[in-house]
Write a protein that holds these residues in place. Structure first.
Motif, PDB file in Angstrom:
ATOM      1  N   VAL A  10       0.862  -1.179   0.000  1.00 49.89           N
ATOM      2  CA  VAL A  10       0.000   0.000   0.000  1.00 49.89           C
ATOM      3  C   VAL A  10       0.896   1.226   0.000  1.00 49.89           C
ATOM      4  O   VAL A  10       1.780   1.356   0.846  1.00 49.89           O
ATOM      5  N   GLU A  11       0.679   2.114  -0.963  1.00 49.18           N
ATOM      6  CA  GLU A  11       1.475   3.341  -1.070  1.00 49.18           C
ATOM      7  C   GLU A  11       0.594   4.512  -0.674  1.00 49.18           C
ATOM      8  O   GLU A  11      -0.500   4.679  -1.200  1.00 49.18           O
ATOM      9  N   LEU A  12       1.078   5.307   0.258  1.00 54.75           N
ATOM     10  CA  LEU A  12       0.321   6.442   0.782  1.00 54.75           C
ATOM     11  C   LEU A  12       0.988   7.752   0.399  1.00 54.75           C
ATOM     12  O   LEU A  12       2.219   7.828   0.354  1.00 54.75           O
ATOM     13  N   PRO A  13       0.201   8.797   0.154  1.00 49.82           N
ATOM     14  CA  PRO A  13       0.802  10.108  -0.060  1.00 49.82           C
ATOM     15  C   PRO A  13       1.557  10.515   1.211  1.00 49.82           C
ATOM     16  O   PRO A  13       1.115  10.235   2.323  1.00 49.82           O
ATOM     17  N   TRP A  30       7.056   1.982  13.592  1.00 51.07           N
ATOM     18  CA  TRP A  30       7.471   1.573  12.254  1.00 51.07           C
ATOM     19  C   TRP A  30       8.899   2.023  11.974  1.00 51.07           C
ATOM     20  O   TRP A  30       9.349   3.067  12.430  1.00 51.07           O
ATOM     21  N   ARG A  31       9.613   1.221  11.159  1.00 52.10           N
ATOM     22  CA  ARG A  31      10.959   1.565  10.677  1.00 52.10           C
ATOM     23  C   ARG A  31      10.871   1.777   9.167  1.00 52.10           C
ATOM     24  O   ARG A  31       9.980   1.244   8.515  1.00 52.10           O
ATOM     25  N   PHE A  32      11.815   2.537   8.632  1.00 49.37           N
ATOM     26  CA  PHE A  32      11.733   2.949   7.236  1.00 49.37           C
ATOM     27  C   PHE A  32      13.019   2.669   6.488  1.00 49.37           C
ATOM     28  O   PHE A  32      14.101   2.695   7.059  1.00 49.37           O
ATOM     29  N   ALA A  41       9.948   3.488   2.354  1.00 52.04           N
ATOM     30  CA  ALA A  41       9.165   2.259   2.466  1.00 52.04           C
ATOM     31  C   ALA A  41       9.112   1.819   3.919  1.00 52.04           C
ATOM     32  O   ALA A  41      10.019   2.103   4.700  1.00 52.04           O
ATOM     33  N   PHE A  42       8.041   1.105   4.273  1.00 49.67           N
ATOM     34  CA  PHE A  42       7.952   0.460   5.579  1.00 49.67           C
ATOM     35  C   PHE A  42       7.593  -0.998   5.361  1.00 49.67           C
ATOM     36  O   PHE A  42       6.901  -1.345   4.410  1.00 49.67           O
ATOM     37  N   ASP A  43       8.108  -1.876   6.232  1.00 45.43           N
ATOM     38  CA  ASP A  43       7.841  -3.293   6.029  1.00 45.43           C
ATOM     39  C   ASP A  43       7.545  -4.025   7.326  1.00 45.43           C
ATOM     40  O   ASP A  43       7.510  -5.238   7.362  1.00 45.43           O
ATOM     41  N   ASP A  44       7.297  -3.313   8.386  1.00 45.19           N
ATOM     42  CA  ASP A  44       7.042  -3.968   9.671  1.00 45.19           C
ATOM     43  C   ASP A  44       5.729  -3.495  10.288  1.00 45.19           C
ATOM     44  O   ASP A  44       5.582  -3.442  11.494  1.00 45.19           O
TER      45      ASP A  44
END
Length: 114
Positions: A10-13, A30-32, A41-44
């Motif tokens: 999911v990509e957010l503005p 969250w980590r980036f 990007a975030f993945d956690d």
């Protein structure tokens, strides 16, 4: 393992990227991973995603991204099913994708790795 046709990202503005990252990091832990000055990007968070700060690139609303192993075949399926391609296939760091609108006007994207 990724599967064709499944929501993957999911990509957010993210107009103010530093403030956005600070908020989500502080509120939710969250980590980036930064991909240049205008994308993180975030993945956690439970579902992978990212924030797009470049106004010319950012969708007006959250962008759901669907995975496929064969981008051209999925483009043909989307078009045949009545989807309107609003951004043809293009490359970006990490893969290739296209954007389309469904019959209700929602914009989504389909991507493949590499």
């Amino acid at each position: 393992m990724r599967e064709d046709g499944k929501i993957d990202y999911v990509e957010l503005p993210g107009r103010d990227l530093p403030a956005t990252k600070s908020f989500y990091g502080e509120a939710f832990g969250w980590r980036f991973t930064d991909y240049g000055p205008s994308y993180a990007a975030f993945d956690d968070s439970g579902l992978d995603g990212g924030f797009q700060a470049d106004a010319a690139e950012a969708a007006a609303a959250p962008l759901v991204v669907i995975f496929t192993t064969d981008l051209e075949a999925m483009l043909a399926k989307v078009t045949a099913a009545g989807g309107e391609v609003v951004r043809p296939i293009y490359s970006y760091p990490g893969g290739r994708r296209f954007h389309f609108r469904d019959p209700s006007g929602n914009e989504l994207a389909v991507f493949t790795e590499g």
